[in-house]
Design a protein around this motif. Sequence first.
Motif, PDB file in Angstrom:
ATOM      1  N   THR A  10      -6.300   2.621   9.072  1.00 13.21           N
ATOM      2  CA  THR A  10      -5.874   1.806   7.935  1.00 13.21           C
ATOM      3  C   THR A  10      -6.496   0.417   7.995  1.00 13.21           C
ATOM      4  O   THR A  10      -6.959  -0.116   6.985  1.00 13.21           O
TER       5      THR A  10
ATOM      6  N   THR B 138      -4.238   4.388   3.682  1.00 10.47           N
ATOM      7  CA  THR B 138      -5.695   4.305   3.757  1.00 10.47           C
ATOM      8  C   THR B 138      -6.343   4.641   2.414  1.00 10.47           C
ATOM      9  O   THR B 138      -7.277   3.970   1.963  1.00 10.47           O
ATOM     10  N   ALA B 139      -5.831   5.674   1.733  1.00 12.59           N
ATOM     11  CA  ALA B 139      -6.382   6.048   0.425  1.00 12.59           C
ATOM     12  C   ALA B 139      -6.174   4.944  -0.599  1.00 12.59           C
ATOM     13  O   ALA B 139      -7.073   4.649  -1.412  1.00 12.59           O
ATOM     14  N   ALA B 140      -5.008   4.328  -0.582  1.00 16.85           N
ATOM     15  CA  ALA B 140      -4.736   3.234  -1.529  1.00 16.85           C
ATOM     16  C   ALA B 140      -5.696   2.071  -1.301  1.00 16.85           C
ATOM     17  O   ALA B 140      -6.253   1.503  -2.246  1.00 16.85           O
TER      18      ALA B 140
ATOM     19  N   THR C  87       0.786  -1.236   0.000  1.00 18.20           N
ATOM     20  CA  THR C  87       0.000   0.000   0.000  1.00 18.20           C
ATOM     21  C   THR C  87       0.817   1.284   0.000  1.00 18.20           C
ATOM     22  O   THR C  87       0.372   2.305  -0.500  1.00 18.20           O
TER      23      THR C  87
ATOM     24  N   ARG D 284      -8.678   2.108   0.112  1.00 16.52           N
ATOM     25  CA  ARG D 284     -10.068   2.457  -0.193  1.00 16.52           C
ATOM     26  C   ARG D 284     -10.356   2.483  -1.691  1.00 16.52           C
ATOM     27  O   ARG D 284     -11.517   2.482  -2.090  1.00 16.52           O
ATOM     28  N   SER D 285      -9.312   2.449  -2.497  1.00 21.64           N
ATOM     29  CA  SER D 285      -9.514   2.404  -3.952  1.00 21.64           C
ATOM     30  C   SER D 285      -9.617   0.973  -4.471  1.00 21.64           C
ATOM     31  O   SER D 285      -9.799   0.765  -5.672  1.00 21.64           O
ATOM     32  N   LEU D 286      -9.504  -0.010  -3.573  1.00 23.90           N
ATOM     33  CA  LEU D 286      -9.445  -1.414  -3.973  1.00 23.90           C
ATOM     34  C   LEU D 286     -10.598  -2.222  -3.386  1.00 23.90           C
ATOM     35  O   LEU D 286     -11.275  -1.792  -2.452  1.00 23.90           O
ATOM     36  N   HIS D 287     -10.803  -3.416  -3.945  1.00 19.80           N
ATOM     37  CA  HIS D 287     -11.799  -4.358  -3.445  1.00 19.80           C
ATOM     38  C   HIS D 287     -11.189  -5.746  -3.414  1.00 19.80           C
ATOM     39  O   HIS D 287     -10.514  -6.158  -4.362  1.00 19.80           O
TER      40      HIS D 287
ATOM     41  N   SER E 218     -12.879  -2.952   2.761  1.00 22.37           N
ATOM     42  CA  SER E 218     -12.598  -3.244   1.351  1.00 22.37           C
ATOM     43  C   SER E 218     -13.006  -4.653   0.943  1.00 22.37           C
ATOM     44  O   SER E 218     -12.987  -4.982  -0.236  1.00 22.37           O
TER      45      SER E 218
END
Length: 262
Positions: free
Chosen positions: A194, A160-162, A144, A164-167, A201
């Motif tokens: 985090t 945290t931003a990285a 991350t 939240r862009s994933l699943h 996610s």
Amino acid sequence: MLAPERRRYLLQELSVRETVRVSEVAHTLMVSEMTVRRDIDALDGEGVLRKVHGGAARLRGTQEAEPGFSVNLGRQRQAKLAIGRAARELLRPGATIAISAGTTTYCLAGLLTGLEGLTVVTNSLTGADVARRSTGGEATVILTGGERTPSEALVGPVATAAIRSLHVDICFLGVHGIHPDGGLSTPNLAEADTNAALAESADRLVVLADHTKFGIRALAPIVPLAAVDTLITDAGIPDEVRSSYAELGVNLLVASGTGEPA
């Protein structure tokens, strides 16, 4: 004696003494002074003791600090291996998973052999390395980024931003504490944010925690117990604790055995 055991010994000595000398530790553990110096350098880098001339000194407030990765790895080692093996049984080839930082999740990351087509998202420096090695470099490992903690976690806004862009299909989460009222928690505020992002996610949240984590309510909450799909622990959990969590509706899986020798 393995490095985690030596380093745990150093910290145990510093819990009752202000300082330790390299020569004394080397004599007691029957290792070279160079080995002890390397251990002190590593623990100084993790911020859990202070390197001084000829030895090491206790940090003020060490009891309140987050333990370093190498120290925690030696604690409940066999239980963590058993938990990791039980978690491994939940995986299938081709899965996309998240593995949080921590020593129990680290054990899982080392058991991914034979699972083809895995994608592993992690905020753990050590976890990313062992996941890559355990899959023979075949897994896609996504690290991350973020700020490094003493437990080798990457946390903060970047991590945290990285996340939240994933699943992912499953998140395997390690925690500092599990409490009936406080849910999952950690002493580190940034790591709590985090880890919450990691949990959110995933389609499924699986918590990996040895029996010593139950009943602990640390400073920063992560998610409530209701968010947990499966909680895997070891056979050391008392029957009354197991029953109380079952009554709360927690899907508790107790790993059989104690894992392989470290």
